[in-house]
Design a protein around this motif. Structure first.
Motif, mmCIF file in Angstrom:
data_model
loop_
_atom_site.group_PDB
_atom_site.id
_atom_site.type_symbol
_atom_site.label_atom_id
_atom_site.label_comp_id
_atom_site.label_asym_id
_atom_site.label_seq_id
_atom_site.Cartn_x
_atom_site.Cartn_y
_atom_site.Cartn_z
ATOM 1 N N HIS A 263 0.839 -1.195 0.000
ATOM 2 C CA HIS A 263 0.000 0.000 0.000
ATOM 3 C C HIS A 263 0.881 1.254 0.000
ATOM 4 O O HIS A 263 1.023 1.929 1.029
ATOM 5 C CB HIS A 263 -0.954 -0.018 1.198
ATOM 6 C CG HIS A 263 -2.118 0.898 1.013
ATOM 7 N ND1 HIS A 263 -3.178 0.586 0.190
ATOM 8 C CD2 HIS A 263 -2.371 2.122 1.504
ATOM 9 C CE1 HIS A 263 -4.043 1.593 0.202
ATOM 10 N NE2 HIS A 263 -3.573 2.529 0.992
ATOM 11 N N HIS B 21 -4.949 8.506 -2.303
ATOM 12 C CA HIS B 21 -5.455 7.161 -2.608
ATOM 13 C C HIS B 21 -4.571 6.535 -3.674
ATOM 14 O O HIS B 21 -3.903 7.241 -4.430
ATOM 15 C CB HIS B 21 -6.893 7.196 -3.129
ATOM 16 C CG HIS B 21 -7.865 7.799 -2.177
ATOM 17 N ND1 HIS B 21 -8.257 7.184 -1.007
ATOM 18 C CD2 HIS B 21 -8.532 8.974 -2.217
ATOM 19 C CE1 HIS B 21 -9.125 7.955 -0.373
ATOM 20 N NE2 HIS B 21 -9.309 9.050 -1.089
ATOM 21 N N ARG C 117 -4.110 3.710 -7.018
ATOM 22 C CA ARG C 117 -4.753 3.050 -8.148
ATOM 23 C C ARG C 117 -3.791 2.013 -8.721
ATOM 24 O O ARG C 117 -2.575 2.205 -8.683
ATOM 25 C CB ARG C 117 -5.107 4.060 -9.249
ATOM 26 C CG ARG C 117 -5.892 5.269 -8.743
ATOM 27 C CD ARG C 117 -7.272 4.871 -8.248
ATOM 28 N NE ARG C 117 -8.019 6.018 -7.752
ATOM 29 C CZ ARG C 117 -8.512 6.113 -6.536
ATOM 30 N NH1 ARG C 117 -8.309 5.149 -5.654
ATOM 31 N NH2 ARG C 117 -9.214 7.168 -6.172
ATOM 32 N N CYS D 227 -0.543 7.050 -7.466
ATOM 33 C CA CYS D 227 -1.471 7.828 -6.648
ATOM 34 C C CYS D 227 -2.571 8.450 -7.520
ATOM 35 O O CYS D 227 -2.410 8.650 -8.719
ATOM 36 C CB CYS D 227 -0.714 8.901 -5.868
ATOM 37 S SG CYS D 227 0.291 9.999 -6.882
ATOM 38 N N CYS D 228 -3.697 8.757 -6.888
ATOM 39 C CA CYS D 228 -4.883 9.258 -7.573
ATOM 40 C C CYS D 228 -4.750 10.735 -7.949
ATOM 41 O O CYS D 228 -3.793 11.415 -7.586
ATOM 42 C CB CYS D 228 -6.100 9.067 -6.678
ATOM 43 S SG CYS D 228 -6.084 10.128 -5.209
ATOM 44 N N SER E 113 -4.202 13.383 -5.314
ATOM 45 C CA SER E 113 -2.842 13.466 -4.787
ATOM 46 C C SER E 113 -2.051 14.504 -5.588
ATOM 47 O O SER E 113 -2.332 14.758 -6.758
ATOM 48 C CB SER E 113 -2.140 12.113 -4.889
ATOM 49 O OG SER E 113 -2.853 11.126 -4.178
ATOM 50 N N SER F 213 -9.193 0.734 -7.987
ATOM 51 C CA SER F 213 -8.853 1.316 -6.694
ATOM 52 C C SER F 213 -8.068 0.290 -5.895
ATOM 53 O O SER F 213 -8.387 -0.897 -5.906
ATOM 54 C CB SER F 213 -10.116 1.690 -5.921
ATOM 55 O OG SER F 213 -9.764 2.117 -4.616
ATOM 56 N N GLU G 243 -7.754 0.882 -2.661
ATOM 57 C CA GLU G 243 -8.202 1.213 -1.315
ATOM 58 C C GLU G 243 -9.062 0.100 -0.731
ATOM 59 O O GLU G 243 -9.922 -0.459 -1.430
ATOM 60 C CB GLU G 243 -9.002 2.519 -1.333
ATOM 61 C CG GLU G 243 -8.187 3.712 -1.797
ATOM 62 C CD GLU G 243 -6.933 3.928 -0.964
ATOM 63 O OE1 GLU G 243 -7.040 3.987 0.277
ATOM 64 O OE2 GLU G 243 -5.846 4.026 -1.557
ATOM 65 N N GLU H 47 -13.007 -0.658 -1.469
ATOM 66 C CA GLU H 47 -13.437 -0.084 -2.744
ATOM 67 C C GLU H 47 -13.278 -1.138 -3.825
ATOM 68 O O GLU H 47 -12.238 -1.770 -3.936
ATOM 69 C CB GLU H 47 -12.625 1.168 -3.090
ATOM 70 C CG GLU H 47 -12.914 2.320 -2.163
ATOM 71 C CD GLU H 47 -12.228 3.606 -2.585
ATOM 72 O OE1 GLU H 47 -11.561 3.644 -3.642
ATOM 73 O OE2 GLU H 47 -12.370 4.595 -1.849
#
Length: 90
Positions: free
Chosen positions: A22, A36, A38, A48-49, A52, A71, A73, A76
């Protein structure tokens, strides 16, 4: 894309790639944080999303044209196709 024609990038997926850890490796290398994560469903790149600072997932799409991310996360369960701008839950 019309609702009667589902995104072929999303429907072509037969298995999902998951994040090995993670973290956004590119943010870690820069000493930055992320909001978050991806996962690229073509090669497994973790980025990162767009919320970010560095937006590494979108930068990866622009550099490679790999169309689908999921995702990373917990809890999700969705996919996003950059090409068709379409989301799917799984």
């Amino acid at each position: 894309m019309s609702e009667s024609e589902p995104c072929q990038h999303l429907t072509a997926l037969t298995s999902l790639k998951t994040a090995p850890e993670h973290a956004c490796p590119e943010c870690v290398a820069l000493g930055d944080t992320w909001v978050h994560l991806r996962v690229c469903q073509q090669c497994g790149h973790v980025g990162c999303c767009d919320s970010s600072k560095n937006k590494h997932a979108t930068k990866h799409f622009r550099a490679t044209q790999h169309p689908v991310v999921s995702s990373a996360e917990p809890g999700e369960r969705w996919l996003w196709c950059y090409v068709d701008e379409e989301m799917a839950e799984y």
